[in-house]
Scaffold this motif. Structure first.
Motif, mmCIF file in Angstrom:
data_model
loop_
_atom_site.group_PDB
_atom_site.id
_atom_site.type_symbol
_atom_site.label_atom_id
_atom_site.label_comp_id
_atom_site.label_asym_id
_atom_site.label_seq_id
_atom_site.Cartn_x
_atom_site.Cartn_y
_atom_site.Cartn_z
ATOM 1 N N GLU B 20 -26.070 -0.178 4.512
ATOM 2 C CA GLU B 20 -27.225 0.503 3.909
ATOM 3 C C GLU B 20 -28.144 1.076 4.989
ATOM 4 N N VAL B 21 -28.347 0.288 6.041
ATOM 5 C CA VAL B 21 -29.257 0.738 7.103
ATOM 6 C C VAL B 21 -28.601 1.843 7.937
ATOM 7 N N HIS B 22 -27.297 1.687 8.223
ATOM 8 C CA HIS B 22 -26.598 2.735 8.988
ATOM 9 C C HIS B 22 -26.741 4.084 8.277
ATOM 10 N N LYS B 24 -29.075 5.033 6.028
ATOM 11 C CA LYS B 24 -30.441 5.554 6.001
ATOM 12 C C LYS B 24 -30.902 6.030 7.375
ATOM 13 N N ALA B 25 -30.475 5.308 8.420
ATOM 14 C CA ALA B 25 -30.865 5.718 9.769
ATOM 15 C C ALA B 25 -30.211 7.064 10.096
ATOM 16 N N ASN B 26 -28.961 7.218 9.689
ATOM 17 C CA ASN B 26 -28.245 8.461 9.986
ATOM 18 C C ASN B 26 -28.866 9.640 9.251
ATOM 19 N N LEU B 29 -33.851 8.730 6.427
ATOM 20 C CA LEU B 29 -34.511 8.627 5.124
ATOM 21 C C LEU B 29 -35.712 7.689 5.180
ATOM 22 N N PRO B 30 -36.745 7.988 4.415
ATOM 23 C CA PRO B 30 -37.914 7.096 4.353
ATOM 24 C C PRO B 30 -37.631 5.912 3.430
#
Lengths: 701, 171
Positions: B20-22, B24-26, B29-30
């Motif tokens: 999930e974090v990979h 959003k970081a890519n 995203l806020p």
């Protein structure tokens, strides 16, 4: 313009190797170094981008105005801040000497700079966080092998049976370790998971034992008993490398699995089943001696007994078991030069008493919590200044009020950190460290099957007015007339100095981000080539150094008293997206796990008429907090559990401020409650009172 | 369904939420939109061990995606060459019709841009010969990204395993 930089993560202290992509000066992608981790990275690692580019971090040097902890700061220039620190240090040292300054950190491979700085002041008082973490494990290891905790590697990929005691590898996440463990499990490794609650790691186990809190040592004594009874041990290894086996066998005689069943709640029959499996699986067996094992007053002996089981399994310097970590010297390679080696020795004795008053503890980092009594009593001498370097004891150590009472007696508290920690906020000066993407670090040595040099390289320019430690310590030293110990202008000169005589240059790190010092691992000869740094050269079940300090090598098990009605052991641990107290305010990580809850056993909760989501009041020693309950059958009825690191009090951290609760605040009196044999704080010996909170009491901490 | 299949090996998944974090970081995203999700099932007793399963869900990239025809501005599209369903932020007018139309709640709201955002299998990475962010950086290698004709029956069997060994709890 695009560039790719090999570096090292800094979101937690594992420091996984990473590769960073940068576009026009902005970091856009972080992945695990493909040469070591095949790209794998944890969520915290990816959230490194949002850490660097969000604004709730120290953006420039700050000097406190008003009272300590009052939250009034004045933003100043680096020039002003460094002058202020240097002037105050000079004034304190003129009166009380260099020994009146102490510095704490969180360990790691980059300690040459802070150690050099402190030593150049003439202070012996370098310390770290480990009394709140792995000191018991380290000292237990030393007492048997003469080798420390980090001198062993657990070969999980090829292991046939791993026994974990609350070591939650899939949520405490070291990326390489988690990958290896999963590969091991996929190839049929057996995993026996022992804990007071179920975790993700335990959910992948082949055997799960929900153990009575604080009875790990009893369990291990019984396993040793059964291993010896069933002759399930490596007799050849034990005969060749250990002393006093007979006294061990005699000592464990009364500790049968039937006895342990009453202490631990683990059926004797299942202990025998484990022992039978061990006979087939050894020597590819690892009894994990623990990582964070600052739990009980007998945690040192619990860890020592796990070490003893590894030895009985013959799991020393063997594939699939424990492998002795090798340094450059083991491969006839030159090591790195250190700045500290050029500073005159400090003869002064340590203020925490380690090395003289407490001769059985490793004097390296000493014991942080013992500085508080030294500060209070001015015994053995006054300690007046504290430098907290990437360390937040008000989050990591117990009992805020007791700690603040100690800190209040200091004339100067300086924090070097990239984040707003609780301790930094209570200090006098904040010197903002650059984030790990924003700075170069000295080259580090990583011992292992194959030793490695690895380096952190700057990927982006600092987003705010932060500085790297190589610059800050040098600038402070120059102001104190000690610049000669930091004889470099830029980091390149420091790297050149470190690499002198190794035949390497910094350019050798560009291809992969690290340099392995050998192609193939070399194993020591298990018949003749093992070297244990004990007085006897053997593994010492009977430890003269422990005995001389007044501690038995094998301690009699002391049964834990039943807890008073309504009180519980407050066990704390990790969630996969958080690194202790470092990540609660990270936008991406906060979103996934914003708030901690309190796990409570369903039968206990039923009696209290508490359901999941209800507020519970926790109290201990005058501290009261409210927290939401999570009711589950998968926790022992004598324990409650929470994820550590919450209940932040720094108002600038808008996401984390006041959310959840800080478990360490409830460990009242624990600053003085520690394992006398191993040095670790006994957090879980202090119990908390739990009751259902009335609706009106739903207030934040 | 797109030419690609994004699948998960339940036994290797440790529910660490890294995917999930990979993601959003890519996508930078806020807080708010989460384009792929990990859902926890359990723990529940299976024999003598409390087992937990984690289910990874992103966009299914449907053969006939409901989100596409409802989009009034032509922002939501299906790539003809490989069937990836994506939203073009230049054309998105923020009407949220796709969010209502999708039976799975896949399209998400980006409060910063006031536009819809969804999993596009990291098509920019795929076009460069790479894999989606979630797959590339998965810790245990439990996520797979493949052309669907290469999807071995093993993966299908694993999906069966998810529903047979870790059935949803009664609670």
């Amino acid at each position: 313009m695009r560039k790719s930089v090999f570096s090292m993560c800094g979101m937690c202290t594992v420091r996984c190797p990473i590769r960073v992509e940068v576009e026009d000066g902005v970091a856009t992608w972080i992945e695990g170094n493909p040469h070591i981790l095949a790209g794998s990275l944890c969520g915290k690692g990816s959230a490194g981008l949002s850490f660097h580019y969000q604004e709730e971090r120290p953006q420039g040097p700050m000097i406190r105005q008003g009272l300590r902890g009052g939250g009034q700061w004045k933003r100043v220039t680096w020039e002003t801040a460094l002058d202020y620190v240097a002037d105050n240090l000079s004034r304190i040292m003129d009166k009380h000497g260099g020994r009146s300054v102490f510095l704490s950190c969180r360990g790691g491979p980059f300690l040459d700079l802070p150690k050099t700085f402190l030593k150049s002041l003439g202070s012996p008082n370098f310390t770290n966080h480990d009394a709140s973490c792995a000191r018991n494990v380290h000292h237990a290891s030393l007492s048997l092998y003469g080798l420390g905790r980090k001198d062993f590697i657990y070969d999980l990929k090829k292991c046939r049976h791993l026994v974990l005691y609350g070591r939650n590898m899939f949520e405490s996440l070291k990326v390489k370790e988690a990958k290896d463990l999963m590969d091991g499990l996929s190839s049929g490794m057996r995993l026996t998971y022992v804990d007071v609650r179920q975790t993700v790691t335990g959910s992948k186990a082949t055997r799960f034992w929900m153990v009575r809190p604080g009875s790990d040592y009893a369990l291990n004594l019984a396993i040793i008993h059964a291993v010896i009874k069933e002759k399930a041990f490596d007799k050849e290894f034990v005969d060749r490398w250990t002393s006093a086996f007979d006294s061990l066998a005699e000592f464990v005689e009364p500790y049968s699995p039937q006895w342990a069943e009453k202490q631990t709640g683990i059926p004797a029959r299942e202990i025998f089943e484990l022992v039978q499996e061990l006979g087939a699986d050894r020597p590819r067996v690892v009894f994990h001696p623990g990582w964070m094992l600052s739990r009980y007053l007998d945690s040192f002996y619990a860890s020592r007994s796990a070490h003893i089981l590894n030895i009985l399994m013959g799991s020393v310097e063997v594939e699939g078991g424990q492998i002795i970590a090798k340094g450059p010297g083991d491969y006839q390679k030159a090591g790195l030069h250190s700045l500290e080696g050029r500073v005159p020795k400090v003869a002064e004795k340590r203020a925490d008493g380690v090395g003289w008053k407490y001769p059985h503890f490793d004097p390296g980092p000493g014991l942080f919590h013992l500085f508080y009594s030294a500060i209070q009593e001015e015994d053995p001498y006054p300690v007046k200044a504290y430098i907290s370097y990437r360390h937040d004891p008000l989050t990591g150590f117990p009992d805020r009020e007791a700690q603040r009472a100690g800190l209040n007696k200091l004339d100067l508290i300086v924090a070097l950190d990239a984040k707003f920690g609780e301790t930094a906020w209570y200090g006098d000066v904040i010197l903002p460290l650059s984030g790990y993407l924003e700075k170069d670090s000295p080259i580090a040595v990583q011992k292992g099957k194959i030793p490695r040099f690895i380096v952190r390289r700057k990927a982006i320019e600092p987003v705010y007015e932060s500085k790297p430690e190589w610059w800050i310590f040098r600038e402070l030293a120059r102001r104190l007339g000690l610049g000669r110990y930091f004889p470099y202008e830029g980091i390149e000169e420091l790297w050149d100095f470190q690499l002198e005589g190794t035949g390497l240059t910094i350019r050798d790190f560009e291809e992969k981000g690290f340099v392995d010092l050998s192609d193939e691992p070399v194993f020591l000869d298990r018949k003749a080539g093992l070297k244990f740094k004990t007085p006897s050269g053997k593994i010492e079940f009977f430890s003269p150094s422990l005995e001389q300090a007044g501690f038995p090598s094998l301690a009699v098990y002391e049964e834990k008293e039943p807890l008073p009605e309504g009180t519980f052991r407050l066990v704390f641990g990790r969630h996969a997206v958080h690194a202790h107290g470092h990540t609660q305010n990270n936008p991406l990580l906060h979103e996934i796990f914003p708030e901690n809850t309190l796990w409570i056993n369903e039968q206990v909760a039923k009696k209290m008429e508490v359901r999941s989501g209800d507020f519970i009041e926790l109290s201990a020693g005058g501290v009261r907090v409210n927290v939401r309950a999570y009711v589950t059958p998968f926790i022992h009825p004598e324990a409650v559990f929470t994820v550590h690191g919450f209940g932040r009090t720094v108002p600038l951290l808008k996401r984390a401020f006041g959310v959840g609760f800080a478990d360490q605040r409830l460990a009242k009196g624990c600053l003085e409650l520690y394992d006398r044999a191993g040095g670790g704080i006994a957090y879980l010996e202090s119990c908390v009172r739990v009751r259902k909170a009335a609706e009106k009491e739903m207030t934040a901490t | 369904m797109s030419q690609y299949v994004l699948s998960q090996d339940i036994d290797r998944c440790i529910g660490c939420y890294s995917c999930e974090v990979h993601c959003k970081a890519n996508k930078n995203l806020p807080e708010g939109p989460r384009l792929c999700r990990i859902y926890q099932v359990g723990p529940r007793w299976v024999d003598k061990v409390p087992r937990v399963a984690f289910s990874f869900i992103a966009c299914f990239h449907c053969e006939k995606p409901w989100c596409v025809p409802v989009c009034p501005s032509g922002a939501m599209q299906k790539r003809p060459e490989d069937g990836i369903v994506f939203v073009d932020p230049e054309k998105c007018i923020g009407c949220k019709l796709c969010i209502y139309a999708c039976p799975w709640g896949v399209p998400q709201w980006n409060p910063e841009s006031s536009k819809a955002v969804k999993c596009d299998l990291c098509k920019d990475r795929v076009d460069r010969g790479l894999q989606p962010a979630c797959v590339t950086k998965c810790i245990t290698g439990c996520l797979y990204f493949e052309k669907k004709e290469f999807m071995p029956t093993e993966r299908l069997k694993q999906h069966e395993r998810m529903v047979s060994i870790y059935p949803p709890t009664d609670e």
